[in-house]
Design a protein around this motif. Structure first.
Motif, mmCIF file in Angstrom:
data_model
loop_
_atom_site.group_PDB
_atom_site.id
_atom_site.type_symbol
_atom_site.label_atom_id
_atom_site.label_comp_id
_atom_site.label_asym_id
_atom_site.label_seq_id
_atom_site.Cartn_x
_atom_site.Cartn_y
_atom_site.Cartn_z
ATOM 1 N N GLU A 133 0.898 -1.108 0.112
ATOM 2 C CA GLU A 133 -0.015 0.062 -0.112
ATOM 3 C C GLU A 133 0.938 1.206 -0.075
ATOM 4 O OE1 GLU A 133 -2.868 -0.018 3.181
ATOM 5 O OE2 GLU A 133 -3.606 1.905 2.720
ATOM 6 N N ILE A 134 0.444 2.355 -0.751
ATOM 7 C CA ILE A 134 1.028 3.462 -0.628
ATOM 8 C C ILE A 134 -0.170 4.385 -0.085
ATOM 9 C CG2 ILE A 134 1.611 5.462 -2.092
ATOM 10 C CD1 ILE A 134 3.841 3.358 -2.143
ATOM 11 N N ASP A 135 -0.055 4.566 1.228
ATOM 12 C CA ASP A 135 -1.410 5.307 2.131
ATOM 13 C C ASP A 135 -0.768 6.806 1.983
ATOM 14 O OD1 ASP A 135 -2.736 6.579 4.108
ATOM 15 O OD2 ASP A 135 -2.226 4.703 5.463
ATOM 16 N N THR A 136 -1.672 7.594 1.157
ATOM 17 C CA THR A 136 -1.518 8.812 0.950
ATOM 18 C C THR A 136 -2.321 9.759 2.121
ATOM 19 O OG1 THR A 136 -3.467 8.987 -0.506
ATOM 20 C CG2 THR A 136 -1.307 8.605 -1.645
ATOM 21 N N VAL A 137 -3.000 9.204 3.214
ATOM 22 C CA VAL A 137 -3.463 9.809 4.151
ATOM 23 C C VAL A 137 -2.428 9.914 5.248
ATOM 24 C CG1 VAL A 137 -5.317 10.284 5.554
ATOM 25 C CG2 VAL A 137 -5.670 9.458 3.450
ATOM 26 N N ASN A 138 -2.028 8.771 5.709
ATOM 27 C CA ASN A 138 -1.033 8.665 6.836
ATOM 28 C C ASN A 138 0.442 9.103 6.179
ATOM 29 O OD1 ASN A 138 -2.853 7.828 8.876
ATOM 30 N ND2 ASN A 138 -3.117 5.862 7.710
ATOM 31 N N HIS A 139 0.650 9.051 5.047
ATOM 32 C CA HIS A 139 1.978 9.166 4.332
ATOM 33 C C HIS A 139 3.139 8.234 4.723
ATOM 34 C CE1 HIS A 139 1.041 13.577 3.465
ATOM 35 N NE2 HIS A 139 0.610 12.957 2.542
ATOM 36 N N VAL A 140 2.557 6.739 4.463
ATOM 37 C CA VAL A 140 3.503 5.736 4.684
ATOM 38 C C VAL A 140 3.190 4.752 3.746
ATOM 39 C CG1 VAL A 140 3.284 5.850 7.341
ATOM 40 C CG2 VAL A 140 1.674 4.318 6.170
ATOM 41 N N ALA A 141 4.256 3.839 3.487
ATOM 42 C CA ALA A 141 4.038 2.717 2.665
ATOM 43 C C ALA A 141 4.103 1.722 3.430
ATOM 44 C CB ALA A 141 5.437 2.856 1.556
ATOM 45 N N VAL A 142 3.439 0.565 2.850
ATOM 46 C CA VAL A 142 3.583 -0.949 3.593
ATOM 47 C C VAL A 142 4.074 -1.882 2.460
ATOM 48 C CG1 VAL A 142 2.234 -2.432 4.689
ATOM 49 C CG2 VAL A 142 1.528 -0.078 5.022
ATOM 50 N N VAL A 143 5.220 -2.109 2.894
ATOM 51 C CA VAL A 143 5.972 -3.053 1.794
ATOM 52 C C VAL A 143 6.607 -4.397 2.417
ATOM 53 C CG1 VAL A 143 6.850 -0.932 0.716
ATOM 54 C CG2 VAL A 143 8.350 -2.003 2.164
ATOM 55 N N GLN A 144 6.616 -5.340 1.484
ATOM 56 C CA GLN A 144 7.032 -6.641 1.811
ATOM 57 C C GLN A 144 8.726 -6.468 1.930
ATOM 58 O OE1 GLN A 144 5.018 -9.558 -0.749
ATOM 59 N NE2 GLN A 144 4.144 -10.239 1.100
ATOM 60 N N PRO A 145 9.434 -7.309 2.533
ATOM 61 C CA PRO A 145 10.887 -7.160 2.826
ATOM 62 C C PRO A 145 11.678 -7.218 1.413
ATOM 63 C CG PRO A 145 10.174 -9.282 3.970
ATOM 64 C CD PRO A 145 9.035 -8.452 3.451
ATOM 65 N N GLU B 113 6.820 -17.136 16.619
ATOM 66 C CA GLU B 113 5.727 -16.087 16.718
ATOM 67 C C GLU B 113 5.802 -14.912 15.687
ATOM 68 O OE1 GLU B 113 7.862 -16.866 19.191
ATOM 69 O OE2 GLU B 113 6.619 -17.827 20.802
ATOM 70 N N ILE B 114 4.734 -14.574 15.096
ATOM 71 C CA ILE B 114 4.595 -13.182 14.447
ATOM 72 C C ILE B 114 4.102 -12.024 15.335
ATOM 73 C CG2 ILE B 114 3.522 -12.340 12.253
ATOM 74 C CD1 ILE B 114 3.012 -15.236 11.400
ATOM 75 N N ILE B 115 4.844 -11.263 15.246
ATOM 76 C CA ILE B 115 4.407 -9.996 16.047
ATOM 77 C C ILE B 115 4.314 -8.867 15.129
ATOM 78 C CG2 ILE B 115 5.653 -10.751 18.136
ATOM 79 C CD1 ILE B 115 7.808 -8.825 17.998
ATOM 80 N N ARG B 116 3.572 -7.633 15.620
ATOM 81 C CA ARG B 116 3.567 -6.619 14.707
ATOM 82 C C ARG B 116 4.180 -5.396 15.972
ATOM 83 N NH1 ARG B 116 1.470 -5.738 10.217
ATOM 84 N NH2 ARG B 116 0.412 -7.376 9.062
ATOM 85 N N THR B 117 5.044 -4.638 15.350
ATOM 86 C CA THR B 117 5.288 -3.390 16.111
ATOM 87 C C THR B 117 5.234 -2.187 15.512
ATOM 88 O OG1 THR B 117 7.592 -3.190 15.281
ATOM 89 C CG2 THR B 117 7.450 -5.102 16.699
ATOM 90 N N GLY B 118 4.935 -1.197 16.404
ATOM 91 C CA GLY B 118 4.794 0.254 15.896
ATOM 92 C C GLY B 118 3.455 0.152 15.276
ATOM 93 N N GLY B 119 3.363 0.808 14.100
ATOM 94 C CA GLY B 119 2.310 1.091 13.403
ATOM 95 C C GLY B 119 2.343 2.394 12.155
ATOM 96 N N ARG B 120 1.078 2.951 11.733
ATOM 97 C CA ARG B 120 1.281 3.830 10.738
ATOM 98 C C ARG B 120 1.231 5.276 11.536
ATOM 99 N NH1 ARG B 120 -2.735 1.676 5.727
ATOM 100 N NH2 ARG B 120 -1.752 -0.355 5.909
ATOM 101 N N THR B 121 1.901 5.238 12.398
ATOM 102 C CA THR B 121 2.103 6.396 13.384
ATOM 103 C C THR B 121 3.423 6.895 13.707
ATOM 104 O OG1 THR B 121 2.015 5.324 15.578
ATOM 105 C CG2 THR B 121 0.067 5.973 14.536
ATOM 106 N N SER B 122 3.755 8.023 13.560
ATOM 107 C CA SER B 122 5.544 8.383 13.794
ATOM 108 C C SER B 122 5.902 8.461 15.058
ATOM 109 C CB SER B 122 5.808 9.619 13.001
ATOM 110 O OG SER B 122 4.879 10.742 13.452
ATOM 111 N N LYS B 123 4.900 8.173 16.117
ATOM 112 C CA LYS B 123 5.335 8.054 17.624
ATOM 113 C C LYS B 123 4.741 7.203 18.382
ATOM 114 C CE LYS B 123 3.648 12.127 19.343
ATOM 115 N NZ LYS B 123 3.226 13.511 19.248
ATOM 116 N N VAL B 124 5.362 6.696 19.209
ATOM 117 C CA VAL B 124 4.644 5.792 20.220
ATOM 118 C C VAL B 124 5.513 5.596 21.718
ATOM 119 C CG1 VAL B 124 5.674 3.594 19.219
ATOM 120 C CG2 VAL B 124 3.573 3.430 20.608
ATOM 121 N N SER B 125 4.633 5.714 22.754
ATOM 122 C CA SER B 125 5.573 5.604 24.066
ATOM 123 C C SER B 125 4.629 4.595 24.913
ATOM 124 C CB SER B 125 5.523 6.851 24.689
ATOM 125 O OG SER B 125 6.383 7.640 24.110
#
Lengths: 468, 468
Positions: free
Chosen positions: A98-110, A173-185
């Protein structure tokens, strides 16, 4: 077919698992000059994260070491496998999801290459700004080494532009870290921990990267200076003024000549200037507005003149692109002219003149030579090392890496340690930090199946790069 | 005096160690609204890293839990100690050690406040851009929570601006991570791992931060919109055009009214506009050139008009500064108007309208309310929570945090989890990730003396914030 091979084939499909002599020679190495190629026992090309997880679980069961591979363009040997090991190649997981033009991120496979991502982002007026020399490099590999490149001076490196991962732990195990946000605490930053871990902690199966506006206008300026000290004195003023160069590169005269000749490039620098210039500064500016760019280039010219440049050449489209390209390709030039290794020590930029002077002296005193260029905004010095004798080279590199660390830097700014630099790391780094990293490694990978021999010694093998 | 107290006093000096009732009440809490204050048994104010190391080693010997404290401005209770614990306060380690104008970094002790660093950086024409609301916050505390603030949309958060640390491990060793360079690919990034770990992995005793050019001209624009959907639809276009706002904030009408009244601020928005505006967008631009700034403000005005703003107000110096300040102080407004908690869920910005709508509905259905503002460029929503009953509030927050995570976000964008949000984290986060973080924690802190009860449960105590 061994039991393990049969199980791997069950998971990824017969067509996507090769063993023994059927594994193409390419998978035996990356681009690290001194690494000894080593054909792996197994090659698997999984199609999704679930398959990667199953492969890792199975490898764990059989005690088979696993090395991840993107495009194989690494310069430190992190993708060189063990002869009894499994290479997991991400070549089939190569979709821009995906090229996400609202969140300004791309989601790509490795397995997606930088060139491909750039093309897709460009269509949306956006850019993924991390730009190491080799655009056939994969995003997964970039995550592994925390790849950098020339635009880091403005946009940062991989670490600053990856906001989320899907990753598979060596325990399956499969994990997800972070997301379509530029910060997280919210707990420890696993994204940042996996970035730069060179396939020793977890394998990324999806990468979320930030996209930036694609500024349409850019200009490139080349300025010869008497020596490297003069170049480096100019850098802080260029940066603090707010011109925001996206490229700020130092090249020594020898390297500029070599890459110009290698790429058959004429830069219009007259012989009289070249005779007295020992060092060059390459600056690129970009802007969303053409007139502002012109004004900035004028201002930069005045500034460079005041800072001691012997002249200022504004390179036009074709020549500029070719010089930037040639600089990006300098690894190939170094290889072509017979370098025995390429290193990328990073030091505080104030320490670059001393580092370069002392590294050159050290090489000379051993009948060897180092020459190169560097990301001068970041203090990241790329040096071709000309020293054919391996024992002599090991001593030379130990001295050069020690020098970089003594000056407040580190062995690698963006290439990583891989198999070729890890021994120096273990010999020179604070043992308290190494022990701490080891405990982190054990927390992710209790069985030690991910890339043994990289960062930490391989208990299963006599090392082909013994400690210096 | 207990044995432990005597040993602490030997290390830091009699004058700098207090015990029992002599510990001022201030050290019993930070600014988290729902945290129950708890006076610690011991308070030490060490003068250097060596003393911090000795204190930690000694606390380990006695099994005394340790909580680090900067300025105590945290909003999640990460600085609230245990009643039998030791607070290590960094108030004496408050020196700006260096403003390095060649490498463009500052080297500071953890007790330095943002206000102080800003003053010192300004004198060199530079800026540390991380700007959470409270400028009396300390750099050490900012490292602990990975603090953000309004300028993150352009400059990133603490994580993106800290390049090196000196840190003390709970086992008493002093390490240095990173350095005066903005990149390094040499082993795992311990700097990034410690940032945001809320005093549970190691205590920072020196922080190296990047400094940026201090652009001299800025302008602030306030635009009323019909509703939050309209605000959020405008954001991607504002960002992708390359105007590079350094502030991009959303405020709901209720919050704008509250902070205007609280700060006695007149914004010149006529009653007729206010009647129909449910949401406001606050945008600040900066430039090194005054004419370019003016042109950018004009362009922004046209863009906002096209994107549906009902009007555009360019705020002049005084009013602009006061509104930005009021927004920064919105926590105090929320506290003054009786909020029972303040939360800062982060979601992909495309998900903000849905998040806000559903969070409001959920609150309303429980007879509670949420209202607030947010860093709209980052998807970081700050909500005052009005729900006095603790049990009801726990259910409400569980729903709101679940909603944020379901939409691809996280419990906290910049405040951290502390003692007040960790239980939700443990209840809602993937157990595989929590177990992995636990193993990392054990690798740093085998005896578990650093901030028990934060992130992980405190085995030594019945928790005052039981799991939801």
């Amino acid at each position: 077919m061994s039991d393990a091979a049969a199980r791997f084939a069950e998971i990824a499909g017969d067509a996507h698992v090769l063993t023994g002599a059927a594994v193409p020679e390419d998978y035996a190495h990356d681009e690290a000059l001194p690494a000894v190629p080593c054909r792996p026992a197994f090659l698997a090309r999984p199609g999704n994260a679930r398959e990667v997880a199953e492969l890792l679980r199975t490898a764990g069961e059989f005690g088979i070491p696993v090395t991840a591979r993107g495009s194989g363009t690494g310069l430190s040997g992190a993708a060189r496998p063990r002869e009894d090991g499994l290479v997991i190649s991400f070549e089939r997981m190569n979709a821009v999801l995906e090229i996400d033009t609202v969140n300004h991120v791309a989601v790509v496979q490795p397995g997606v290459t930088l060139a491909e991502l750039d093309e897709r982002a460009a269509a949306a007026g956006l850019r993924y700004p991390v730009h190491p020399g080799e655009l056939s490099a994969s995003l997964g590999g970039n995550v592994g080494t925390n790849a950098g490149g020339m635009r880091a001076v403005k946009y940062g490196v991989t670490r600053h532009n990856v906001v989320g991962l899907q990753a598979v732990l060596p325990t399956g195990e499969i994990i997800r870290t972070g997301g379509r946000t530029s910060k997280v605490s919210t707990g420890y930053d696993l994204t940042q921990l996996i970035i730069g871990s060179e396939g020793t902690l977890a394998l990324a199966t999806e990468v979320i990267v930030r996209l930036h506006p694609r500024l349409p206008h850019d200009a490139t300026v080349l300025a010869p200076f008497a020596d490297v000290e003069a170049v480096l004195t100019a850098v802080p003023d260029i940066l603090s003024g707010g011109l925001e160069p996206h490229i700020l590169e130092y090249l020594d005269a020898q390297t500029l000549t070599a890459i110009s000749e290698h790429e058959k490039l004429s830069l219009g620098v007259p012989e009289s200037v070249r005779a007295s210039a020992q060092a060059y500064l390459l600056v690129a500016l970009e802007n969303r507005d053409r007139d502002r760019l012109r004004a900035d280039v004028d201002e930069l010219g005045v500034l460079l003149d005041r800072l001691g440049a012997s002249d200022v050449y504004v390179l036009e489209g074709g020549a500029a692109r070719r010089l930037v390209r040639a600089r990006e390709n300098s690894f190939w030039t170094a290889k072509a002219v017979g370098a025995d290794d390429v290193i990328d020590v990073v030091v505080p930029r104030a320490a670059m003149p001393e580092f370069l002077r002392r590294a050159r002296e050290t090489a000379r005193s051993r009948g060897a030579a180092v020459a190169g260029c560097g990301h001068v905004g970041d203090g990241n010095v790329h040096l071709g090392v000309f020293c054919p004798d391996p024992r002599e080279r090991k001593e030379l590199l130990t001295e050069v890496f020690s020098l970089g660390m003594e000056l407040g830097g580190a062995i690698s700014g963006e290439h990583g340690l891989g198999r070729t630099k890890s021994e120096y790391f273990r010999a020179l780094e604070d043992p308290v930090k190494i022990a701490l990293m080891r405990r982190i490694k054990d927390g992710f990978d209790p069985a030690g199946i991910l890339n043994p021999g990289v960062l930490f010694p391989d208990p299963g093998r006599a090392d082909d790069h013994p400690a210096p």
